[in-house]
Design a protein around this motif. Sequence first.
Motif, PDB file in Angstrom:
ATOM      1  N   THR A   1      15.305   6.139 -19.088  1.00 51.65           N
ATOM      2  CA  THR A   1      15.463   6.472 -20.457  1.00 51.65           C
ATOM      3  C   THR A   1      14.533   7.610 -20.941  1.00 51.65           C
ATOM      4  OG1 THR A   1      15.356   4.027 -20.516  1.00 51.65           O
ATOM      5  CG2 THR A   1      14.804   5.085 -22.471  1.00 51.65           C
TER       6      THR A   1
ATOM      7  N   GLU B   1      22.652   3.739 -24.045  1.00 56.58           N
ATOM      8  CA  GLU B   1      21.710   3.088 -25.060  1.00 56.58           C
ATOM      9  C   GLU B   1      21.107   4.129 -26.004  1.00 56.58           C
ATOM     10  OE1 GLU B   1      18.535   1.067 -23.326  1.00 56.58           O
ATOM     11  OE2 GLU B   1      17.256   1.654 -24.896  1.00 56.58           O
TER      12      GLU B   1
ATOM     13  N   THR C   1      18.564   4.314 -29.250  1.00 53.65           N
ATOM     14  CA  THR C   1      17.626   3.078 -30.314  1.00 53.65           C
ATOM     15  C   THR C   1      16.595   4.069 -30.918  1.00 53.65           C
ATOM     16  OG1 THR C   1      16.219   2.545 -28.447  1.00 53.65           O
ATOM     17  CG2 THR C   1      17.922   1.159 -29.085  1.00 53.65           C
TER      18      THR C   1
END
Lengths: 279, 335
Positions: B274, B301, B303
Amino acid sequence: MTLDRTTTVRPAVTTDPGPRPPSRRVSPGQWASQSLTMAWRSIVQIKHNPSELLDLSIQPIMFVLLFTFVFGGAIGGSTDAYLQFALGGLIAQNALFLTIYTATGLATDLQKGTFDRFRSLPIARSAPLSGRILGDVLRQLWSLVVLLAVGVLLGFRITTSPLAVVAAFGLLVAFTLAFSWTSVLLGVLARDPEKVQIYGFTVLFPLTFASNAFAPTQTMPGWLQAWVSINPVTRMADALRGLLVGGPVAANAVATLLWGVAFAAVFGPLAVWALRTRT
Amino acid sequence: MTLSDPSGTVESVPPAIEADGLVKRFGATTALAGASFSATEGTVLGVLGPNGAGKTTATRVLATLLAPDEGRGLVGGYDVVAEPHRVRTLIGLTGQYAGVDEALTGTENLVLIARLLGQGRAASRRRAAELLAQFGLTDAAGRAARTYSGGMRRRLDLAASLVGRPRILFLDEPTTGLDPASRNELWDMVRTLTDDGVTVLLTTQYLEEADQLADDIVVIDRGTVVATGTPRDLKARAGAAVLQMRPTQPEQLDAVRRVAAELAGTEPTVEQGTVAVPAVDDALMPAVVRRLDDVGVSLAELTLRRATLDEVFLALTGHRAVEDDQDTEILKETA
Ligand SMILES: Nc1ncnc2c1ncn2[C@@H]1O[C@H](COP(=O)(O)OP(=O)(O)OP(=O)(O)O)[C@@H](O)[C@H]1O
Ligand SMILES: [Mg+2]
C-alpha cells in the motif's frame, strides 16, 4: 476527546494569595526524623529477610570457631590463650566486613531507581545516606554482641569494666563510620550489588588479614611487619584488646581514630562528589 | 498563555512546567541539545520521542535529579537548579524504572514515603491503604514488592509518586510493560488527576498514548524539539488526511508511488503493498485517480483517512518513531 478539556482558571492573585511558598530547605528536626524513617526501612528490610541476620551471625561465629580451634593451638599455644588474643582482631575484621552492607544497599537503591525516588522528595539530601548508616550501626551492634557472646561461651573473659566494653563499641562505630565513606564511594561507582561484593572483599581480605588480627606481628617477615604495624586493623584490634582484656589503649585508640579521620578526609569528599555527579 | 477573565482584563498564568533551552551532555553524547517546551497548569503534556531522544534526561532535569549544562527549567514557577527543594515539594515522579523497594511490602513502601514527607504514623497508614485500594493492590498490600508482577510494581510505583498529593506529576514511560487493561486504567487515572487540576508531563514512545492523553504534544528527537502542538495540530501539519492506495497488481506499486510523490510533493510511505501519502488538499485524490488512469494502473483499494501520529512523526523527523518489523520499509528514490 482530550482536545475539548477546559483549562483550569486560577483565581486572581489579589483576592487569594494562595498557600505560602514551600520552605527552601529542611530543618534539623526534619532531617533527624527522616533519617530515623530511613533507618526504620533498614530494620524492616532485615525483618523481611531474616537470613540476613543469620549472615550477620554465622560468618563471625564460623570465624571464631575456625580460628580458635584450627589455628589457635598452633598460633597461641592453647585455644584459650589464642581466643583472648584473637577475639579483638575478629571483632575488628568483622566490623570492616560489615561496612560492605553500606555499599551493597546503596548500589541496590541506585540500580533499582529507589534512590531517584528519594531524591525527588522534599527531604534532606543526606537523609537516605544517614538513615542507611544508622541502620548499619545497628548491624555493628548486633555483630559485636554475637561475637562477644560466642567468645564468652568458648571461654573468653572480659577482664575490664562494662564501661570499657561500651568504649570498645564506641571506637568500633567511630572508625567504621569514617571508613564507610570508602563503601559509599564503592557503592556509587559500582552501582551493582554483586560487583560491590567482589571489589569490596578483594580489598577487605588483604587489608584485614595483613594485620595482627589473627597472628602476632613478630611472627611475620620484616617487610610485612612494617605494614602490619601501621595497618588500621592492627591498631583497632590492639585498642579493642586493651579495652576488653587489658593492655595499652590510648595510643592505639588515637591511631585508629586518626586513620578514621584520614579515611573520611580522603573518601568523604570523593564519595560526595560521586553522589553529586554519578547519580 | 493568557486567559481572559470576566472583567475583561487579561491575566497571564505562568506555565506549570517550563523548559527553556535545556542542554545536557554525557561525555560525547548530547542527550539534550537545547530543548524548550512548556505545560499549562492542569493539562497533560505528552513528550513523544524514540529511544534515546532525551525524554528521560529532560524528565530528570525537570524533577531536579540532574543539573542541566545550559538552559533553565521552571517547575511551579521555581527554578529547578536554584530552588530544588521547593520544586520537590510540588512534584511527584514515576521514573522509567520502578523505584519501589522490593524488600518492603506494598504498604511499607507507601508508608515509608508518607513518613518521609512528615505525615504521622496513623495518617501514613491511612494514605497507604487508600492508594493501594485505588490501584487495586489491596490484596497484595502485605506482600514484599519483589513478589509483584511487573504491572503491579509499576502501579505501586505510581501510587508512591502520589503519596504527597503532588500538583505536578512526571511520568516517564508509565505504561511500558503494562497489559492493555492496566494501561487503560492508568490512562483513566491520569485523566482523573488532571480533572483535579494536576499538571502531568508524560513521556511515551507510543503515539497512540500521546494522542489519547495529551492536551499538547512535544515531539523530541536527538535532544531537540522537532514539533509542538495539540494532537490535532500535528496531524494537520503532516496532512490532515492520508490517501492510501493499493494497486491491483503489486508490480505497479512503484508506479503508484511515483505518481503520488509527484502530485503530493512529498515522499509517500510504502507498506505491505500500500502507498500512503499526506493528502495536503482536496484536489489530490481526483488528480491521483486521473493520472493513474492515464498510465494504466488500476487500484484495488483507495481510501482517505486521518493521519496517525506515526505518520506525523515520520513527516516531522524523517524516520519512524518505533522501528517496525522488516517487511516495513521506506522506499528510497530509485530513479
Ligand atoms: N547517565 C548517562 N550517561 C551517559 N549517557 C547517557 C546517560 N543518560 C542518558 N544518556 C544518553 O543520552 C541520550 C538520551 O537518553 P535518554 O535516556 O534521555 O533517552 P530516552 O528518550 O529516555 O530513551 P528511552 O526511550 O530509551 O528511554 C542517549 O543517547 C543515552 O545513551
Ligand atoms: Mg527514557
